[in-house]
Enzyme design. Sequence first.
Site, PDB file in Angstrom:
ATOM      1  N   LYS A   1       0.817  -1.213   0.000  1.00 55.42           N
ATOM      2  CA  LYS A   1       0.000   0.000   0.000  1.00 55.42           C
ATOM      3  C   LYS A   1       0.857   1.272   0.000  1.00 55.42           C
ATOM      4  CE  LYS A   1      -3.949  -2.166   2.315  1.00 55.42           C
ATOM      5  NZ  LYS A   1      -4.960  -1.998   3.388  1.00 55.42           N
TER       6      LYS A   1
ATOM      7  N   TYR B   1     -12.401  -2.123  -3.968  1.00 54.28           N
ATOM      8  CA  TYR B   1     -12.957  -2.227  -2.609  1.00 54.28           C
ATOM      9  C   TYR B   1     -14.488  -2.140  -2.600  1.00 54.28           C
ATOM     10  CZ  TYR B   1      -8.384  -2.039  -0.324  1.00 54.28           C
ATOM     11  OH  TYR B   1      -7.117  -2.328   0.134  1.00 54.28           O
TER      12      TYR B   1
ATOM     13  N   ASN C   1      -1.920   0.136   6.806  1.00 53.22           N
ATOM     14  CA  ASN C   1      -1.410  -1.118   7.364  1.00 53.22           C
ATOM     15  C   ASN C   1      -0.494  -1.889   6.395  1.00 53.22           C
ATOM     16  OD1 ASN C   1      -3.402  -1.912   5.625  1.00 53.22           O
ATOM     17  ND2 ASN C   1      -4.525  -3.180   7.070  1.00 53.22           N
TER      18      ASN C   1
ATOM     19  N   HIS D   1      -2.164  -5.426   1.601  1.00 54.61           N
ATOM     20  CA  HIS D   1      -3.478  -6.072   1.446  1.00 54.61           C
ATOM     21  C   HIS D   1      -3.252  -7.505   1.017  1.00 54.61           C
ATOM     22  CE1 HIS D   1      -7.535  -6.995   0.037  1.00 54.61           C
ATOM     23  NE2 HIS D   1      -6.938  -7.520  -1.024  1.00 54.61           N
TER      24      HIS D   1
ATOM     25  N   GLU E   1      -9.690 -10.734  -7.434  1.00 58.74           N
ATOM     26  CA  GLU E   1      -8.734  -9.633  -7.267  1.00 58.74           C
ATOM     27  C   GLU E   1      -7.561  -9.759  -8.243  1.00 58.74           C
ATOM     28  OE1 GLU E   1      -7.686  -9.532  -3.129  1.00 58.74           O
ATOM     29  OE2 GLU E   1      -9.683  -8.868  -2.525  1.00 58.74           O
TER      30      GLU E   1
HETATM   31  P1  CMP Z   1      -7.453  -4.485   3.388  1.00 57.73           P
HETATM   32  O1  CMP Z   1      -6.976  -5.862   3.605  1.00 57.73           O
HETATM   33  O2  CMP Z   1      -6.835  -3.704   2.300  1.00 57.73           O
HETATM   34  O3  CMP Z   1      -9.042  -4.536   3.151  1.00 57.73           O
HETATM   35  C1  CMP Z   1      -9.918  -3.489   3.545  1.00 57.73           C
HETATM   36  C2  CMP Z   1      -9.206  -2.424   4.271  1.00 57.73           C
HETATM   37  O4  CMP Z   1     -10.010  -1.523   4.971  1.00 57.73           O
HETATM   38  C3  CMP Z   1      -8.334  -3.043   5.341  1.00 57.73           C
HETATM   39  O5  CMP Z   1      -7.251  -3.680   4.731  1.00 57.73           O
HETATM   40  C4  CMP Z   1      -7.984  -1.857   6.208  1.00 57.73           C
HETATM   41  O6  CMP Z   1      -6.772  -1.231   5.840  1.00 57.73           O
HETATM   42  C5  CMP Z   1      -9.139  -0.922   5.921  1.00 57.73           C
HETATM   43  N1  CMP Z   1      -9.871  -0.662   7.161  1.00 57.73           N
HETATM   44  C6  CMP Z   1     -10.471  -1.567   7.934  1.00 57.73           C
HETATM   45  N2  CMP Z   1     -11.030  -0.943   9.006  1.00 57.73           N
HETATM   46  C7  CMP Z   1     -10.746   0.373   8.880  1.00 57.73           C
HETATM   47  C8  CMP Z   1     -11.041   1.509   9.657  1.00 57.73           C
HETATM   48  N3  CMP Z   1     -11.745   1.421  10.799  1.00 57.73           N
HETATM   49  N4  CMP Z   1     -10.592   2.706   9.218  1.00 57.73           N
HETATM   50  C9  CMP Z   1      -9.892   2.797   8.063  1.00 57.73           C
HETATM   51  N5  CMP Z   1      -9.591   1.740   7.273  1.00 57.73           N
HETATM   52  C10 CMP Z   1     -10.008   0.542   7.699  1.00 57.73           C
END
Ligand code: CMP
Length: 141
Positions: A11, A51, A114, A117, A128
């Site tokens: 990311k 998403y 984070n 993904h 995906e």
């Molecule tokens: P990802 O695996 O990319 O799939 C969905 C994403 O939503 C997840 O990782 C998080 O990075 C993001 N996400 C989940 N909960 C929250 C939240 N409370 N605020 C912002 N982003 C979120």
Amino acid sequence: MAVERTLCIVKPDAVEKHKAGAILARIEESGFRVCALRMTHLSRGVAEGFYEIHRQRPFFGELVQFMTRSPVVVAVLEKEGAVGAWRDLMGATDPAKAAPDTIRKLFGSNVGENATHGSDSLDNARREIGYFFPGAEVSSL
Ligand code: CMP
């Protein structure tokens, strides 16, 4: 266990910190084969489409804004049980809750930023992977 493929996205937060190479090294050291790889700057439309299942979530706008902030690295990873193995290597969605030495613990900042993904099921992995890579771009060697 069957050989599977899963989608990895490094990311914007991790690419901005110049950690894409370190993350790909961890992936290869953990026994995954990288069978497709590309750096791309997601448009708003592409991020929203990817998403789509989260569109009704309160964090959807924030998620799309973050994912379009700067380039990402998308990759297809192959391994026995790749979907679960990549999720194990990433660690919990919230880096604060991720196990020691996982990618999100090492490189993530918070639940939104984070670092990586990973597909959450084999069906979603197929969707995906197809979203980012036409079949001919995925190496079958
Ligand atoms: P990802 O695996 O990319 O799939 C969905 C994403 O939503 C997840 O990782 C998080 O990075 C993001 N996400 C989940 N909960 C929250 C939240 N409370 N605020 C912002 N982003 C979120």
